[in-house]
Motif scaffolding. Sequence first.
Motif, short mmCIF file in Angstrom:
data_model
loop_
_atom_site.label_atom_id
_atom_site.label_comp_id
_atom_site.label_asym_id
_atom_site.label_seq_id
_atom_site.Cartn_x
_atom_site.Cartn_y
_atom_site.Cartn_z
N MET A 262 0.86 -1.19 0.00
CA MET A 262 0.00 0.00 0.00
C MET A 262 0.89 1.23 0.00
SD MET A 262 -3.05 0.97 2.65
CE MET A 262 -4.07 2.41 2.36
N SER A 263 0.69 2.12 -0.95
CA SER A 263 1.54 3.30 -1.06
C SER A 263 1.13 4.36 -0.06
CB SER A 263 1.47 3.87 -2.48
OG SER A 263 0.16 4.29 -2.77
N SER A 264 2.12 5.12 0.40
CA SER A 264 1.86 6.21 1.33
C SER A 264 1.82 7.51 0.55
CB SER A 264 2.97 6.28 2.38
OG SER A 264 4.21 6.57 1.77
N ALA A 265 1.38 8.58 1.24
CA ALA A 265 1.24 9.88 0.58
C ALA A 265 2.57 10.37 0.05
CB ALA A 265 0.66 10.89 1.57
N GLN A 266 3.67 10.04 0.74
CA GLN A 266 4.96 10.55 0.30
C GLN A 266 5.47 9.86 -0.96
OE1 GLN A 266 7.82 9.92 3.40
NE2 GLN A 266 7.77 7.70 3.24
N ASP A 267 4.85 8.76 -1.35
CA ASP A 267 5.26 8.04 -2.55
C ASP A 267 4.52 8.51 -3.79
OD1 ASP A 267 7.01 6.45 -1.08
OD2 ASP A 267 5.38 5.06 -0.56
N LYS A 268 3.50 9.35 -3.62
CA LYS A 268 2.65 9.72 -4.73
C LYS A 268 3.11 11.04 -5.36
CE LYS A 268 -1.49 7.42 -2.97
NZ LYS A 268 -2.91 7.58 -2.55
N ASP A 269 3.01 11.09 -6.69
CA ASP A 269 3.28 12.32 -7.40
C ASP A 269 1.99 13.10 -7.56
OD1 ASP A 269 5.98 11.80 -7.78
OD2 ASP A 269 5.61 10.64 -9.61
N LEU A 270 2.08 14.42 -7.38
CA LEU A 270 0.93 15.28 -7.58
C LEU A 270 1.09 16.00 -8.92
CD1 LEU A 270 0.67 16.88 -4.02
CD2 LEU A 270 -0.52 14.89 -4.91
N VAL A 271 0.04 16.05 -9.69
CA VAL A 271 0.09 16.71 -10.99
C VAL A 271 -0.66 18.03 -10.91
CG1 VAL A 271 -0.53 16.54 -13.42
CG2 VAL A 271 0.20 14.49 -12.18
N LEU A 272 0.04 19.11 -11.23
CA LEU A 272 -0.56 20.44 -11.24
C LEU A 272 -0.58 20.95 -12.67
CD1 LEU A 272 1.25 22.03 -8.15
CD2 LEU A 272 -1.05 21.10 -8.24
N ASN A 273 -1.72 21.42 -13.11
CA ASN A 273 -1.86 21.97 -14.44
C ASN A 273 -2.13 23.46 -14.34
OD1 ASN A 273 -1.67 19.48 -15.99
ND2 ASN A 273 -3.65 18.96 -15.11
N PRO A 274 -1.21 24.31 -14.82
CA PRO A 274 -1.44 25.76 -14.77
C PRO A 274 -2.75 26.12 -15.48
CG PRO A 274 0.82 25.29 -15.39
CD PRO A 274 0.09 23.97 -15.43
N ILE A 275 -3.43 27.14 -14.93
CA ILE A 275 -4.67 27.62 -15.55
C ILE A 275 -4.40 28.83 -16.44
CG2 ILE A 275 -6.06 26.75 -13.64
CD1 ILE A 275 -6.29 29.67 -12.66
#
Length: 276
Positions: A1-14
Amino acid sequence: MSSAQDKDLVLNPIGIVRTSLVTKVEAARQPRAAQGAPARIELFPGRNFEHALEDLSRWPLIWVIFWFHHNPGWRPKVLPPRSTSGRKGVFSTRSPHRPNPIGLSVVRLEKVDGLNVHVLDADMLDGTPVLDLKPYVAYTDSHPDAGNGWLDDAGSSPGSTQPVDPVSAYNVTFLPLAIEQALWIETRTGLGIEERIRSTLMLGPEPHPYRRIRRTAEGMQLAVKEWRVRFSVEGRDVRVLAIVSGFRESQLVGESDDDVLSTHREFREKWSGRVS
């Protein structure tokens, strides 16, 4: 089970910011120091942002969440321009050198025109990616009793709750020669150099890498873009003596199609003999 620190967040500029500021040394430290500076936030088409902007114009102030796109790395300790007691942990500062270079500024909303959001007091650079816009809501966002943190080290009254600048400003005056030169530069280039000089030296005239202040053989010197400002200090009084070109004489010899070099060559010829 992955933890929050292992996940990449994707941000898309508006969208992106459009302003006359193109380099980091031109940007104000905070929106308060950028009083009146205009900018236009261009939102990207084809994403239904026209509907997302409805009712925004009813708010006089808005938050702009953006990305410090000129800061590829981060520093755990930084030297803020207002620190009089050394480096601070980056999380206790507004420094752009952050693990995730996210910026947050409150700006005055001038108008919304289609997908263009016109604002004032902008401290962002041209091309800055914008991540989100939110209204500044006075009853929940304003906390007059928040205190001043380590800024109290700079001379404010500890625990002060007054909504004023906690750092006691230096008195900055210009000698006639410096006034004449600053006016010439502003007229010739559009650079508001007098205000840049005042706002920087009011914070303190001591050598500081962020403020670009250092001691030279000629005395104290402040760098504003390619210009070098000579000044003296007595107590809390700072006297701006003269402005000189930051280019070496060898760089200004001969003709050039470069507008910046041409301006500095003209400046040097105009004040030759009046500034050593």
